[in-house]
Scaffold this motif. Structure first.
Motif, PDB file in Angstrom:
ATOM      1  N   ALA A   1      25.759  14.912 -72.504  1.00 22.90           N
ATOM      2  CA  ALA A   1      25.057  14.188 -71.440  1.00 22.90           C
ATOM      3  C   ALA A   1      23.582  14.573 -71.398  1.00 22.90           C
ATOM      4  O   ALA A   1      22.708  13.713 -71.204  1.00 22.90           O
ATOM      5  N   GLN A   2      23.285  15.852 -71.583  1.00 26.61           N
ATOM      6  CA  GLN A   2      21.890  16.293 -71.598  1.00 26.61           C
ATOM      7  C   GLN A   2      21.137  15.671 -72.771  1.00 26.61           C
ATOM      8  O   GLN A   2      19.989  15.218 -72.627  1.00 26.61           O
TER       9      GLN A   2
ATOM     10  N   LEU B   1      29.274  10.345 -67.938  1.00 27.14           N
ATOM     11  CA  LEU B   1      29.249  10.160 -66.490  1.00 27.14           C
ATOM     12  C   LEU B   1      30.570   9.612 -65.979  1.00 27.14           C
ATOM     13  O   LEU B   1      31.006   9.939 -64.868  1.00 27.14           O
ATOM     14  N   ASP B   2      31.231   8.778 -66.772  1.00 24.22           N
ATOM     15  CA  ASP B   2      32.539   8.256 -66.362  1.00 24.22           C
ATOM     16  C   ASP B   2      33.549   9.391 -66.218  1.00 24.22           C
ATOM     17  O   ASP B   2      34.333   9.427 -65.263  1.00 24.22           O
ATOM     18  N   VAL B   3      33.532  10.339 -67.165  1.00 21.41           N
ATOM     19  CA  VAL B   3      34.418  11.500 -67.065  1.00 21.41           C
ATOM     20  C   VAL B   3      34.043  12.342 -65.856  1.00 21.41           C
ATOM     21  O   VAL B   3      34.908  12.766 -65.073  1.00 21.41           O
ATOM     22  N   PHE B   4      32.749  12.599 -65.691  1.00 15.94           N
ATOM     23  CA  PHE B   4      32.314  13.422 -64.566  1.00 15.94           C
ATOM     24  C   PHE B   4      32.669  12.771 -63.231  1.00 15.94           C
ATOM     25  O   PHE B   4      33.014  13.460 -62.267  1.00 15.94           O
ATOM     26  N   GLN B   5      32.603  11.442 -63.172  1.00 14.45           N
ATOM     27  CA  GLN B   5      32.871  10.743 -61.917  1.00 14.45           C
ATOM     28  C   GLN B   5      34.362  10.700 -61.599  1.00 14.45           C
ATOM     29  O   GLN B   5      34.771  10.897 -60.456  1.00 14.45           O
TER      30      GLN B   5
ATOM     31  N   LEU C   1      31.918  22.226 -59.804  1.00 14.14           N
ATOM     32  CA  LEU C   1      30.653  22.884 -59.465  1.00 14.14           C
ATOM     33  C   LEU C   1      29.620  22.703 -60.568  1.00 14.14           C
ATOM     34  O   LEU C   1      28.422  22.534 -60.295  1.00 14.14           O
ATOM     35  N   ASP C   2      30.064  22.732 -61.833  1.00 14.63           N
ATOM     36  CA  ASP C   2      29.137  22.477 -62.941  1.00 14.63           C
ATOM     37  C   ASP C   2      28.624  21.044 -62.896  1.00 14.63           C
ATOM     38  O   ASP C   2      27.443  20.786 -63.167  1.00 14.63           O
ATOM     39  N   VAL C   3      29.507  20.098 -62.572  1.00 17.22           N
ATOM     40  CA  VAL C   3      29.088  18.695 -62.476  1.00 17.22           C
ATOM     41  C   VAL C   3      28.065  18.532 -61.355  1.00 17.22           C
ATOM     42  O   VAL C   3      27.064  17.829 -61.503  1.00 17.22           O
ATOM     43  N   LEU C   4      28.303  19.199 -60.234  1.00 18.52           N
ATOM     44  CA  LEU C   4      27.348  19.116 -59.131  1.00 18.52           C
ATOM     45  C   LEU C   4      25.988  19.669 -59.542  1.00 18.52           C
ATOM     46  O   LEU C   4      24.946  19.061 -59.261  1.00 18.52           O
TER      47      LEU C   4
ATOM     48  N   SER D   1      18.856  14.633 -61.015  1.00 19.80           N
ATOM     49  CA  SER D   1      18.668  13.651 -59.935  1.00 19.80           C
ATOM     50  C   SER D   1      19.600  12.456 -60.079  1.00 19.80           C
ATOM     51  O   SER D   1      19.199  11.297 -59.877  1.00 19.80           O
ATOM     52  N   LEU D   2      20.850  12.728 -60.430  1.00 20.49           N
ATOM     53  CA  LEU D   2      21.868  11.688 -60.521  1.00 20.49           C
ATOM     54  C   LEU D   2      22.599  11.647 -59.176  1.00 20.49           C
ATOM     55  O   LEU D   2      23.628  12.287 -58.972  1.00 20.49           O
TER      56      LEU D   2
END
Length: 758
Positions: free
Chosen positions: A242-243, A258-262, A271-274, A281-282
């Motif tokens: 993602a980075q 982002l689909d996985v993270f969401q 916590l890592d996703v946050l 700034s997502l």
């Protein structure tokens, strides 16, 4: 296979150890759309074909991915113009050229011979196979769609890359060298598309060092994705991907990550996703991760990552009204775990953390557990903070607004409609016409939990119960049911309600009068399944409604007549469970209903049941409540047993039984939890106003409040309502005042703290 085999403990099924193999469904489509645009704009063209008076310019690797002739030219490095005069006719060549870029091929019997000749002359086996099938009038049912053809062409491109055929660019990063095709990178990555179409020197030179821009790992990732549309690896790899996608403008990779993270968060990763979302700034992802952490605080606080939280983030979580805890003691225990991870270094901020704990919400028993923690000893400053917090509670009955309650405002609301209830003198039953929605969820003093219900409207034809409700595109459809208790009171009317317009619309009536039945949306059609009619106790008929034409038509009947069953949609299939047959016996059956084909009998439930609830959650079917047949005694009894079905394993497993009977209750899934609302007990013939919520992650039922009144035969759904309806207003009478319970086992702290805290 035993249907009692235990399912995995983690109902969500996601862990940070799980490897991912993600494929972007739209990658091939986007890749070749970009290739077509580059061809139209005359970028990166390297092949010229002449046929008659026409010249055709194209990309060599696109043609080589479908044609052995063009592949051979790449292998031998032939760069001169290819003349096709005498090899094939223009229509055949143009059809193959279009197929290479779009995957589309229109073959008519009168043109199939000509296209076959072109395909065989140019070595295009996929086109040749299609033409032969048309000529033999045996066109295969499994012919690939244009989208699938593009994926096949992309796979051939990847083979060319792996075999270094036709590569026209060498990229270097951190000492590693990659031989690639410019066109593939331009079509698969916005960064390279801009580089190769902007006139920069990298668009022309063969050897391009990129060590100052890419790490070797990032470059390898971007190249691999361009050719395959796939991102593979564990959670840490996804963060790296993602980075890289953000840095090098690879929207396809970013969308996958982002689909996985969401949608596939777990306690270990949240916590890592946050942190990731905040760093870049997502905001949508940040809200999703934050909501997940607040809803799963107990599980998140048990992870190693939680111990590394900055104090300000911990304070934000603990002070949030949206923090989901069974009781305030769980919030306190999370705070203690964080402090214990570094007692010496964190005691300076202990008071800041403990001020977030709402001690007045604790019961006497919970406060005694607080008292035994060493840092809460009477000689310390935290003990004084505890006393100060408890003294803030006003004496006597308190208004809800005066209490330090935790309040949740879910984005969507539970909507309940109809049902019936006892009159105030308990002499008669009265059908209801009311529609209510759940505005907020309140965790009050001790174990008291409340839901603030607000009135949404009334049913357009008056009272209705034993009806069915379905939702599509945030529009509620209400079907059938009964309006009173006569034998011929079943209804066939259908209405839809748009909460944002506040409007009702009457639709075409069902073909049959139905009550005690199920209705679901599937593939844009609304299905009404089984139930009772005016003159028949059980129906096997089914019908479906097409919103586009406002018409009903008959569908394949159910395998047998049934009423009091439950139905829902999971992974594109309609499942029907239990119910009562013509002899009034409760059933154990699970049916996969398939419009246009015979139904499939799946593994039967562990328990028989009718008048129960079934909802799809986390890829499984959760079944709860209802009636069972009383063995040896005759008649019905409450069914408290609950079970969950895994479609992949075709297997049932028991989970925690209901704490109280819910027969003919309503059910919904909200924020990953199963809600059972109202109903009655057949054993006592009493209605219930209680609402129980099941969280699969904790495998426990929690009473979360009550209905506006004790209803049975009601229905519920999930809707989004206009923001104007969520504005502050005076709460209804059932949640205005809060009396402290007197039972010492569940009571809140009283105002004589000495007995509790000594």
């Amino acid at each position: 296979m035993s249907h009692r085999k235990k399912l995995p403990e983690d109902a969500e099924g996601y862990t940070t150890d799980q490897p991912w193999n993600l494929r972007s469904k739209g990658h091939a489509e986007g890749f070749f759309m970009s290739a077509c645009q580059l061809r139209e704009q005359q970028h990166l063209l390297d092949v010229t074909v002449t046929l008659g008076p026409s010249n055709y310019e194209a990309h060599g690797i696109i043609l080589a991915a479908v044609s052995s002739v063009f592949r051979q030219r790449l292998e031998y490095g032939e760069q001169d113009v290819l003349e096709l005069d005498g090899v094939t006719a223009a229509p055949g060549w143009e059809a193959i050229l279009n197929f290479a870029y779009t995957g589309q091929l229109e073959v008519m019997p009168e043109t199939a011979e000509e296209l076959l000749d072109a395909a065989e002359a140019l070595g295009v086996p996929r086109v040749a196979a299609i033409c032969k099938a048309v000529l033999l009038e045996t066109e295969a049912e499994d012919r690939l769609s244009p989208s699938d053809e593009k994926w096949e062409t992309l796979r051939s491109l990847e083979e060319l890359y792996k075999e270094s055929v036709g590569c026209d660019l060498v990229l270097k990063a951190e000492g590693d060298t990659y031989r690639v095709h410019r066109l593939a990178l331009a079509c698969g990555c916005e960064f390279f598309h801009a580089m190769f179409t902007s006139g920069m020197k990298e668009s022309r030179q063969m050897d391009t060092p990129l060590c100052t821009r890419f790490t070797s790992a990032d470059l390898g990732l971007v190249i691999s994705f361009a050719y395959s549309g796939v991102v593979a690896g564990g959670w840490d790899d996804l963060f790296d991907a993602a980075q890289a996608a953000l840095q090098y403008q690879v929207s396809g990779i970013l969308e996958l990550c982002l689909d996985v993270f969401q949608h596939k968060l777990c306690p270990e990763s949240s916590l890592d996703v946050l942190s990731f979302a905040r760093a870049y700034s997502l905001h949508k992802l940040e809200n999703t991760a934050s909501d997940y952490i607040l809803r799963n605080f107990v599980r998140v606080s048990a992870t190693p990552k939680f111990l590394d939280l900055p104090v300000n983030q911990l304070v934000d979580f603990l002070s949030s009204d949206a923090l989901y805890v069974l009781n305030e003691l769980e919030a306190f225990q999370g705070a203690i775990r964080w402090l214990d991870a570094d007692r010496n270094g964190r005691m300076d901020c202990a008071e800041k953390v403990m001020r977030c704990i709402r001690f007045p919400l604790m019961s006497t028993r919970e406060l005694k557990q607080v008292r035994v923690v060493d840092i809460m000893a009477p000689t310390g400053r935290l003990y004084g903070l505890l006393i100060e917090s408890l003294c803030s509670l006003p004496p006597g009955p308190s208004k809800l607004e005066q209490l330090p309650c935790r309040v949740r405002y879910p984005e969507k609301v539970i909507v309940i409609s109809g049902g019936d209830c006892l009159s105030k003198n308990m002499a008669t039953r009265n059908p209801s016409e009311d529609i209510w929605y759940s505005h907020r969820f309140v965790n009050g003093i001790g174990l008291v939990k409340l839901i603030e219900w607000r009135h949404l409207g009334v049913l357009p034809e008056g009272p209705r119960f034993r009806h069915a409700v379905a939702v599509k595109d945030n529009v509620m459809y209400i079907l059938g049911g009964k309006h009173y208790y006569g034998s011929r009171d079943a209804m066939n009317s259908v209405f839809k309600f748009d909460p944002f317009c506040g409007s009702w619309e009457r639709l075409a009536d069902m073909m049959s009068f139905r009550s005690y039945f199920a209705a679901v949306f599937q593939d844009g059609l609304l299905y009404a399944l089984g139930g009772s009619s005016r003159d028949t106790y059980c129906l096997d008929s089914a019908e479906c409604y097409d919103p586009r034409t406002n018409t009903w038509r008959s569908c394949e009947p159910l395998p047998s007549a049934v009423c009091g069953h439950a139905a829902c949609v999971l992974d594109g299939s309609i499942y029907i469970s239990g119910g009562s047959d013509g002899s009034c016996r409760c059933l154990m059956a699970l049916i996969q209903y398939r419009p246009g084909a015979p139904a499939i009998q799946r593994t039967s439930m562990i328990e028989e049941r009718a008048g129960h609830a079934m909802e799809a959650l986390d890829g499984c079917l959760y079944v709860a409540g209802g009636l069972r047949w009383r063995d040896g005694h005759g008649g019905y009894a409450d069914q408290l047993a609950c079970e969950v079905y895994s479609p992949g394993q075709d297997m049932w497993s028991a989970f925690t039984p209901l704490p109280q009977a819910h027969v003919i209750a309503a059910s919904v899934v909200l924020q990953g939890e199963l809600y059972i609302l109202g109903g009655y007990s057949h054993n006592t013939y009493r209605d219930t106003h209680l609402i129980h919520c099941y969280n699969p992650a904790y495998d426990r039922w929690v009473s979360v409040g009550t209905l506006p009144q004790a209803y049975a035969d009601l229905r519920a759904c999930i809707l989004e309502v206009p923001p104007s309806l969520r504005k502050k207003q005076l709460p209804p009478s059932n949640v205005t005042m809060l009396e402290l319970p007197e039972d010492p086992s569940t009571a809140s702290v009283d105002h004589n703290f000495s007995d509790v805290l000594q």
